[in-house]
Design a protein around this motif. Structure first.
Motif, PDB file in Angstrom:
ATOM      1  N   TYR A 249       6.159  -5.797  -9.215  1.00 18.88           N
ATOM      2  CA  TYR A 249       6.114  -6.467  -7.910  1.00 18.88           C
ATOM      3  C   TYR A 249       7.219  -5.985  -6.974  1.00 18.88           C
ATOM      4  O   TYR A 249       7.286  -6.400  -5.818  1.00 18.88           O
ATOM      5  CB  TYR A 249       6.251  -7.984  -8.089  1.00 18.88           C
ATOM      6  N   GLU A 250       8.088  -5.101  -7.474  1.00 17.71           N
ATOM      7  CA  GLU A 250       9.287  -4.722  -6.731  1.00 17.71           C
ATOM      8  C   GLU A 250       9.073  -3.523  -5.809  1.00 17.71           C
ATOM      9  O   GLU A 250       9.566  -3.496  -4.683  1.00 17.71           O
ATOM     10  CB  GLU A 250      10.432  -4.408  -7.712  1.00 17.71           C
ATOM     11  N   THR A 251       8.361  -2.499  -6.291  1.00 15.04           N
ATOM     12  CA  THR A 251       8.209  -1.261  -5.513  1.00 15.04           C
ATOM     13  C   THR A 251       7.475  -1.536  -4.205  1.00 15.04           C
ATOM     14  O   THR A 251       6.455  -2.221  -4.184  1.00 15.04           O
ATOM     15  CB  THR A 251       7.429  -0.208  -6.322  1.00 15.04           C
ATOM     16  N   GLU A 252       7.996  -0.998  -3.125  1.00 11.68           N
ATOM     17  CA  GLU A 252       7.336  -1.136  -1.825  1.00 11.68           C
ATOM     18  C   GLU A 252       6.331   0.007  -1.667  1.00 11.68           C
ATOM     19  O   GLU A 252       6.710   1.177  -1.617  1.00 11.68           O
ATOM     20  CB  GLU A 252       8.377  -1.099  -0.700  1.00 11.68           C
ATOM     21  N   LEU A 253       5.066  -0.345  -1.609  1.00 10.73           N
ATOM     22  CA  LEU A 253       4.019   0.666  -1.517  1.00 10.73           C
ATOM     23  C   LEU A 253       3.742   1.026  -0.058  1.00 10.73           C
ATOM     24  O   LEU A 253       3.816   0.174   0.821  1.00 10.73           O
ATOM     25  CB  LEU A 253       2.735   0.162  -2.176  1.00 10.73           C
ATOM     26  N   ASP A 254       3.425   2.307   0.168  1.00 13.38           N
ATOM     27  CA  ASP A 254       3.088   2.792   1.517  1.00 13.38           C
ATOM     28  C   ASP A 254       1.678   3.383   1.439  1.00 13.38           C
ATOM     29  O   ASP A 254       1.499   4.587   1.238  1.00 13.38           O
ATOM     30  CB  ASP A 254       4.110   3.848   1.951  1.00 13.38           C
ATOM     31  N   ILE A 255       0.676   2.521   1.566  1.00 11.99           N
ATOM     32  CA  ILE A 255      -0.726   2.924   1.408  1.00 11.99           C
ATOM     33  C   ILE A 255      -1.491   2.576   2.679  1.00 11.99           C
ATOM     34  O   ILE A 255      -1.492   1.420   3.120  1.00 11.99           O
ATOM     35  CB  ILE A 255      -1.368   2.230   0.187  1.00 11.99           C
ATOM     36  N   LEU A 256      -2.137   3.591   3.258  1.00 11.85           N
ATOM     37  CA  LEU A 256      -2.866   3.423   4.515  1.00 11.85           C
ATOM     38  C   LEU A 256      -4.302   3.889   4.346  1.00 11.85           C
ATOM     39  O   LEU A 256      -4.556   4.968   3.829  1.00 11.85           O
ATOM     40  CB  LEU A 256      -2.186   4.229   5.625  1.00 11.85           C
ATOM     41  N   GLY A 257      -5.226   3.067   4.816  1.00 15.30           N
ATOM     42  CA  GLY A 257      -6.627   3.449   4.854  1.00 15.30           C
ATOM     43  C   GLY A 257      -7.168   3.266   6.258  1.00 15.30           C
ATOM     44  O   GLY A 257      -6.967   2.212   6.874  1.00 15.30           O
ATOM     45  N   THR A 258      -7.836   4.292   6.790  1.00 17.68           N
ATOM     46  CA  THR A 258      -8.425   4.182   8.124  1.00 17.68           C
ATOM     47  C   THR A 258      -9.894   4.577   8.059  1.00 17.68           C
ATOM     48  O   THR A 258     -10.331   5.289   7.162  1.00 17.68           O
ATOM     49  CB  THR A 258      -7.698   5.075   9.151  1.00 17.68           C
ATOM     50  N   ASP A 259     -10.652   4.107   9.030  1.00 20.05           N
ATOM     51  CA  ASP A 259     -12.064   4.450   9.136  1.00 20.05           C
ATOM     52  C   ASP A 259     -12.478   4.262  10.586  1.00 20.05           C
ATOM     53  O   ASP A 259     -11.945   3.391  11.281  1.00 20.05           O
ATOM     54  CB  ASP A 259     -12.912   3.562   8.210  1.00 20.05           C
ATOM     55  N   ILE A 260     -13.442   5.051  11.030  1.00 23.35           N
ATOM     56  CA  ILE A 260     -13.897   4.935  12.419  1.00 23.35           C
ATOM     57  C   ILE A 260     -14.741   3.680  12.623  1.00 23.35           C
ATOM     58  O   ILE A 260     -14.881   3.188  13.740  1.00 23.35           O
ATOM     59  CB  ILE A 260     -14.682   6.204  12.832  1.00 23.35           C
ATOM     60  N   ASP A 261     -15.277   3.130  11.516  1.00 21.52           N
ATOM     61  CA  ASP A 261     -16.172   1.972  11.585  1.00 21.52           C
ATOM     62  C   ASP A 261     -15.389   0.682  11.359  1.00 21.52           C
ATOM     63  O   ASP A 261     -14.901   0.422  10.253  1.00 21.52           O
ATOM     64  CB  ASP A 261     -17.265   2.120  10.515  1.00 21.52           C
ATOM     65  N   PRO A 262     -15.253  -0.175  12.380  1.00 21.64           N
ATOM     66  CA  PRO A 262     -14.480  -1.411  12.227  1.00 21.64           C
ATOM     67  C   PRO A 262     -15.072  -2.356  11.179  1.00 21.64           C
ATOM     68  O   PRO A 262     -14.336  -3.124  10.546  1.00 21.64           O
ATOM     69  CB  PRO A 262     -14.520  -2.038  13.627  1.00 21.64           C
ATOM     70  N   LYS A 263     -16.398  -2.301  10.960  1.00 23.27           N
ATOM     71  CA  LYS A 263     -17.017  -3.162   9.944  1.00 23.27           C
ATOM     72  C   LYS A 263     -16.514  -2.786   8.552  1.00 23.27           C
ATOM     73  O   LYS A 263     -16.273  -3.655   7.705  1.00 23.27           O
ATOM     74  CB  LYS A 263     -18.543  -3.040   9.997  1.00 23.27           C
ATOM     75  N   MET A 264     -16.372  -1.479   8.297  1.00 28.67           N
ATOM     76  CA  MET A 264     -15.879  -1.041   6.997  1.00 28.67           C
ATOM     77  C   MET A 264     -14.426  -1.457   6.787  1.00 28.67           C
ATOM     78  O   MET A 264     -14.026  -1.794   5.666  1.00 28.67           O
ATOM     79  CB  MET A 264     -16.017   0.476   6.846  1.00 28.67           C
ATOM     80  N   ILE A 265     -13.660  -1.459   7.845  1.00 26.27           N
ATOM     81  CA  ILE A 265     -12.261  -1.893   7.731  1.00 26.27           C
ATOM     82  C   ILE A 265     -12.192  -3.367   7.316  1.00 26.27           C
ATOM     83  O   ILE A 265     -11.381  -3.749   6.466  1.00 26.27           O
ATOM     84  CB  ILE A 265     -11.503  -1.657   9.063  1.00 26.27           C
ATOM     85  N   GLU A 266     -13.054  -4.195   7.870  1.00 27.67           N
ATOM     86  CA  GLU A 266     -13.086  -5.610   7.482  1.00 27.67           C
ATOM     87  C   GLU A 266     -13.497  -5.769   6.025  1.00 27.67           C
ATOM     88  O   GLU A 266     -12.943  -6.602   5.294  1.00 27.67           O
ATOM     89  CB  GLU A 266     -14.038  -6.399   8.401  1.00 27.67           C
ATOM     90  N   ILE A 267     -14.477  -4.976   5.591  1.00 29.66           N
ATOM     91  CA  ILE A 267     -14.908  -5.021   4.186  1.00 29.66           C
ATOM     92  C   ILE A 267     -13.759  -4.588   3.275  1.00 29.66           C
ATOM     93  O   ILE A 267     -13.496  -5.226   2.246  1.00 29.66           O
ATOM     94  CB  ILE A 267     -16.145  -4.109   3.979  1.00 29.66           C
ATOM     95  N   ALA A 268     -13.054  -3.512   3.636  1.00 29.20           N
ATOM     96  CA  ALA A 268     -11.939  -3.019   2.828  1.00 29.20           C
ATOM     97  C   ALA A 268     -10.849  -4.081   2.702  1.00 29.20           C
ATOM     98  O   ALA A 268     -10.294  -4.293   1.615  1.00 29.20           O
ATOM     99  CB  ALA A 268     -11.370  -1.740   3.448  1.00 29.20           C
ATOM    100  N   LYS A 269     -10.552  -4.756   3.807  1.00 26.29           N
ATOM    101  CA  LYS A 269      -9.522  -5.811   3.775  1.00 26.29           C
ATOM    102  C   LYS A 269      -9.923  -6.943   2.835  1.00 26.29           C
ATOM    103  O   LYS A 269      -9.106  -7.436   2.045  1.00 26.29           O
ATOM    104  CB  LYS A 269      -9.297  -6.366   5.187  1.00 26.29           C
ATOM    105  N   LYS A 270     -11.204  -7.348   2.895  1.00 25.10           N
ATOM    106  CA  LYS A 270     -11.681  -8.432   2.023  1.00 25.10           C
ATOM    107  C   LYS A 270     -11.615  -8.028   0.555  1.00 25.10           C
ATOM    108  O   LYS A 270     -11.231  -8.826  -0.302  1.00 25.10           O
ATOM    109  CB  LYS A 270     -13.120  -8.807   2.397  1.00 25.10           C
ATOM    110  N   ASN A 271     -11.990  -6.781   0.259  1.00 23.08           N
ATOM    111  CA  ASN A 271     -11.940  -6.298  -1.122  1.00 23.08           C
ATOM    112  C   ASN A 271     -10.502  -6.289  -1.650  1.00 23.08           C
ATOM    113  O   ASN A 271     -10.248  -6.677  -2.797  1.00 23.08           O
ATOM    114  CB  ASN A 271     -12.552  -4.899  -1.228  1.00 23.08           C
ATOM    115  N   ALA A 272      -9.556  -5.833  -0.823  1.00 26.13           N
ATOM    116  CA  ALA A 272      -8.150  -5.800  -1.237  1.00 26.13           C
ATOM    117  C   ALA A 272      -7.608  -7.208  -1.451  1.00 26.13           C
ATOM    118  O   ALA A 272      -6.853  -7.468  -2.401  1.00 26.13           O
ATOM    119  CB  ALA A 272      -7.313  -5.060  -0.190  1.00 26.13           C
TER     120      ALA A 272
END
Length: 385
Positions: A249-272
């Motif tokens: 729980y200590e390490t600070e992660l730097d993970i970025l995901g982008t997509d041109i489709d805003p619907k997919m971004i919402e799905i990705a957020k819900k999955n995470a």
């Protein structure tokens, strides 16, 4: 505890990664085409199901022998100690496959295998007539390869790629275990930036976060063998508690995901969020060509559209050109792009450092790897030997 011969099945091309994972767990194994073979008790079965990121399923080998006639198949299946595994009310569907074998009729092999097991159990349990098959499920496979028969029981249930976090998915999702395999082939470490420019439902980013946090990929689901009456509940309770204690729980992660489709971004957020990693990954709607960074020694992993449909090829190849224009100047970053387009390099504008053939389901793809410069070695501290 009883020791079993076990098989971890895997997609063609990544079985060596499964072997590496098992050895990292302290489990000796042998790797063959599409599988890793190892030995262990019920705790080993639980540990493998819970922790293997790249395998498909874990099977117990009940017996192996050669058979060229149906009579031989029946007799040798019946001779195996099925009562050691199957209670009287076991629900045991039999599937099969036959490759380059004298007994080529899979349906006949399945039917004979089923009949032989029924006969064995009926005699053992003094039960004549139909067996009830109302209890726990024990999926059996009779697999013939060049007349060698292997009989296995599946311990996993739904494939290990089903982590339990994907509430929704995109049009052509990459299986979670394949995403984990690809990440393991990169130079990424949890203290470096990770970026997926075409993240879709977020699979690469979520798998990277699971690795970065040292979270067992199977902690969010159950496995079929847990329902077997002879398996003690304490086995998985102990393993899950151990896994929970190992989370970083200590390490600070730097993970970025982008997509041109805003619907997919919402799905990705819900999955995470479903798997408890919502705070560890940044998802945002963005065009691939808009990416800029002053960070160094990061890793880009992408599974762009393949352009398999008529009329899509031109747009996809334009995307590959954009990738080259944006990513080639990032000299310290390593880039890994998975595509079935063997002409990818000409559109990207540079020859890959290395290519690796992988199968996304039945589709042959290549992982084009562009290695960045290595970070400078840290100077030795004074007094160090």
């Amino acid at each position: 505890m009883t020791e079993y011969k076990l098989i971890a099945t895997a997609a063609s091309g990544i079985e060596a990664l499964v072997g590496r994972e098992l050895r990292d767990m302290g489990i000796e194994c042998e790797v063959e085409n599409g599988k890793a073979i190892f030995y262990g008790d019920i705790e080993t079965i639980g540990r493998a199901n819970l922790w293997l990121r790249t395998a498909d399923r874990i099977k117990i080998v009940v017996g192996e022998f050669e058979a060229k006639t149906f009579e031989s198949l029946f007799d040798q299946v019946k001779a195996l100690p099925w009562e050691d595994f199957l209670p009287m009310d076991a629900n045991f569907p039999v599937s099969g496959k036959s490759i380059k074998s004298t007994l080529f009729s899979v349906s006949d092999c399945q039917a004979l295998t089923k009949k032989a097991i029924v006969n064995r159990l009926s005699e053992y349990y003094s039960r004549y007539g139909r067996l009830p098959e109302t209890g726990a499920q024990f999926p059996i496979e009779v697999a013939l390869l060049k007349d060698k028969v292997t009989l296995t029981i599946d311990t996993t249930g739904p494939s290990l790629f089903k982590r339990g976090y994907r509430l929704e998915k995109g049009g052509a999702p990459l299986k979670e275990n394949m995403a984990a395999a690809i990440i393991s082939l990169t130079t990424w470490r949890k203290d470096r930036p990770f970026y997926d420019p075409v993240c879709g439902s977020g699979t690469f980013c979520i798998e990277a976060a699971l690795i970065g946090r040292n979270m067992a990929p199977g902690f969010n689901r159950e496995f079929l063998f847990e329902s077997w009456p002879w398996v003690n509940d304490s086995v998985m309770e102990t393993l899950r508690a151990e896994a929970d204690a190992q989370v970083d729980y200590e390490t600070e992660l730097d993970i970025l995901g982008t997509d041109i489709d805003p619907k997919m971004i919402e799905i990705a957020k819900k999955n995470a969020e479903e798997i408890g990693l919502g705070e560890d990954i940044t998802f945002k709607q963005m065009q691939l060509s808009d990416f800029t960074t002053d960070k160094e020694y990061g890793v880009i992993v992408a599974n762009p559209p393949y352009g398999e449909r008529l009329g899509e090829e031109g747009a996809v190849r334009e995307l590959y050109k954009q990738m080259g224009d944006v990513y080639r100047p990032l000299k310290t970053w390593s880039k890994y792009i998975l595509t079935s387009d063997l002409q990818f390099e000409s559109f990207y504008g540079a020859k890959a450092t290395k290519k690796r053939k992988l199968y996304n389901g039945a589709l042959r793809t290549d992982l084009f790897q562009y290695w960045g410069t290595r970070p400078p070695r840290k100077p030795k501290t004074e007094g160090a030997n």
